[in-house]
Design a protein around this motif. Sequence first.
Motif, short mmCIF file in Angstrom:
data_model
loop_
_atom_site.label_atom_id
_atom_site.label_comp_id
_atom_site.label_asym_id
_atom_site.label_seq_id
_atom_site.Cartn_x
_atom_site.Cartn_y
_atom_site.Cartn_z
N LYS A 1 0.76 -1.12 -0.11
CA LYS A 1 -0.22 0.11 0.04
C LYS A 1 0.95 1.31 0.08
O LYS A 1 0.61 2.00 -0.85
CB LYS A 1 -0.91 0.06 1.22
CG LYS A 1 -2.12 -1.10 1.09
CD LYS A 1 -2.85 -0.87 2.33
CE LYS A 1 -3.99 -2.00 2.07
NZ LYS A 1 -4.77 -1.73 0.88
N PHE A 2 1.84 1.20 0.64
CA PHE A 2 2.85 2.44 0.73
C PHE A 2 3.55 2.65 -0.47
O PHE A 2 3.58 3.86 -0.55
CB PHE A 2 3.67 2.20 2.01
CG PHE A 2 3.32 2.22 3.44
CD1 PHE A 2 1.90 2.34 3.55
CD2 PHE A 2 4.08 1.61 4.32
CE1 PHE A 2 1.55 2.40 4.78
CE2 PHE A 2 3.61 1.47 5.66
CZ PHE A 2 2.37 1.86 5.98
N LYS A 3 3.88 1.71 -1.23
CA LYS A 3 4.41 1.91 -2.65
C LYS A 3 3.56 2.50 -3.81
O LYS A 3 3.94 2.95 -4.78
CB LYS A 3 4.97 0.71 -2.90
CG LYS A 3 6.31 0.40 -2.17
CD LYS A 3 7.15 -0.64 -2.91
CE LYS A 3 6.33 -2.01 -2.56
NZ LYS A 3 6.95 -3.16 -3.01
N ASP A 4 1.77 2.39 -3.40
CA ASP A 4 0.94 3.04 -4.26
C ASP A 4 0.72 4.35 -4.11
O ASP A 4 0.37 4.85 -2.94
CB ASP A 4 -0.26 2.08 -4.07
CG ASP A 4 -1.18 2.46 -4.78
OD1 ASP A 4 -1.25 3.63 -5.52
OD2 ASP A 4 -2.59 1.57 -5.12
N GLU A 5 1.08 5.28 -5.06
CA GLU A 5 0.80 6.73 -4.93
C GLU A 5 -0.54 7.07 -4.90
O GLU A 5 -0.67 8.17 -3.83
CB GLU A 5 1.27 7.29 -6.40
CG GLU A 5 1.19 8.73 -6.47
CD GLU A 5 1.53 9.17 -7.76
OE1 GLU A 5 1.39 10.58 -8.09
OE2 GLU A 5 1.98 8.41 -8.78
N ARG A 6 -1.44 6.29 -4.95
CA ARG A 6 -3.00 6.58 -4.73
C ARG A 6 -3.38 6.53 -3.37
O ARG A 6 -3.96 7.37 -2.71
CB ARG A 6 -3.90 5.93 -5.68
CG ARG A 6 -3.66 6.17 -7.08
CD ARG A 6 -4.73 5.18 -8.04
NE ARG A 6 -3.97 3.66 -7.87
CZ ARG A 6 -4.61 2.64 -8.31
NH1 ARG A 6 -5.52 2.66 -9.22
NH2 ARG A 6 -3.54 1.59 -8.32
N PHE A 7 -2.41 5.20 -2.68
CA PHE A 7 -2.78 5.12 -1.48
C PHE A 7 -2.04 6.11 -0.63
O PHE A 7 -2.54 6.54 0.53
CB PHE A 7 -2.32 3.76 -1.13
CG PHE A 7 -2.68 3.39 0.42
CD1 PHE A 7 -4.11 2.78 0.46
CD2 PHE A 7 -2.10 3.55 1.63
CE1 PHE A 7 -4.58 2.50 1.84
CE2 PHE A 7 -2.55 3.16 2.81
CZ PHE A 7 -3.78 2.49 2.98
N ARG A 8 -0.97 6.68 -0.84
CA ARG A 8 -0.23 7.41 -0.28
C ARG A 8 -0.92 9.19 -0.38
O ARG A 8 -1.25 9.73 0.79
CB ARG A 8 1.02 8.19 -1.04
CG ARG A 8 2.13 7.03 -0.53
CD ARG A 8 3.58 7.31 -0.77
NE ARG A 8 3.75 7.92 -2.07
CZ ARG A 8 4.36 7.05 -3.22
NH1 ARG A 8 4.22 5.50 -3.06
NH2 ARG A 8 4.32 7.50 -4.33
N GLN A 9 -1.66 9.16 -1.25
CA GLN A 9 -2.71 10.39 -1.13
C GLN A 9 -4.08 10.09 -0.32
O GLN A 9 -4.52 11.03 0.34
CB GLN A 9 -3.23 10.54 -2.91
CG GLN A 9 -4.20 11.86 -2.96
CD GLN A 9 -3.55 12.86 -2.69
OE1 GLN A 9 -2.29 13.50 -3.10
NE2 GLN A 9 -3.99 14.09 -1.67
N ARG A 10 -4.36 8.84 -0.25
CA ARG A 10 -5.31 8.57 0.93
C ARG A 10 -5.20 8.87 2.04
O ARG A 10 -5.64 9.27 2.93
CB ARG A 10 -5.95 7.24 0.61
CG ARG A 10 -6.93 6.90 -0.61
CD ARG A 10 -7.54 5.35 -0.66
NE ARG A 10 -8.11 5.18 0.54
CZ ARG A 10 -8.27 3.68 0.91
NH1 ARG A 10 -8.08 2.75 -0.11
NH2 ARG A 10 -9.10 3.45 1.87
N ILE A 11 -3.53 8.53 2.43
CA ILE A 11 -3.23 8.51 3.66
C ILE A 11 -3.21 10.34 4.02
O ILE A 11 -3.45 10.70 5.15
CB ILE A 11 -1.66 8.22 3.75
CG1 ILE A 11 -1.77 6.78 3.71
CG2 ILE A 11 -0.97 8.74 5.30
CD1 ILE A 11 -0.37 6.17 3.67
#
Length: 303
Positions: free
Chosen positions: A279-289
């Motif tokens: 998840k951390f390597k997923d740019e979209r998930f970092r935006q969710r964070i």
Amino acid sequence: MISRPLAAAVLGLWGLGTLVACGASPEGRDGPEDLDAGGRATARTAYTPQADARTQSPTGSQATAQADDRAGADGAARSASQTKPLAGKVVVIDPGHNGGNWRHSREINRQVDVLTKRKACDTTGTSTNDGYSEAAFTWDVSKRLAKRLRNMGAVVRLTRADNTSWGPCITERAAIGNRARADAAISVHADGAPPSGRGFHIIVPKKIDGPVDPVVGDSGRLGRTIRDAFRRGTGLPYSNYLGRNALVARSDLGGLNLSKVPKIFLECGNMRNAQDAAKFKDERFRQRIADSLARGLRDYLLH
């Protein structure tokens, strides 16, 4: 003896004089004195009762125009509060570690005083098993969070300007928040626990008979608010290896011990756990964070 017609005329003139005098400024018939920037009186301006707004009530189209102006101002204020709800608030974001720390081992290993002990100025942080560093992760999330907060009107300070240099030391990271008189500060991290450990947790300060003591309560409230927003926004579970309901109180972190403003550390998850790391390597998930943290900070700052 004055005849009745003459007396009536005299009384009429006297009454007119009284009316004019009551309509005049308390400072005199010429109106109030103007004051310069230093509070000194300047020349009086020509004055008539009709020119003094205090003697008149708006009527007709004038009253309507004034009501429209007030309504427009109220609407503009409501619109501003909705689009820039964090105007006037100051947030300090502390992206954990730095991408160049590994090149400066002497500097980051220098011991500093965190009041309860002495420890290294900083560390290199951790990484996923395939080399995605904690420093790169925290820098990316922090930049995204800063953008979201600035769009909401907040003044945002970051404790480092890039991911290529080293430091600053943990003592300076706390000082940056103190100097900014931040309304809230958050240090963004990701853990390097055994691979079986999964989930996020929040570290809040303890009282240590030091500068953090007055803000321990507010820091705890900030931690709970961020925890709830992070859980809702990311779907990540509470840590299964550390803390109770994703909260841990510690007294060994200089970034917390030396803080005079409400501050927390967030361990977004475990970089050594395959599920968290993906998840951390997923740019979209970092935006969710980042979006989740922005909502949590907004909730804390507005309540």
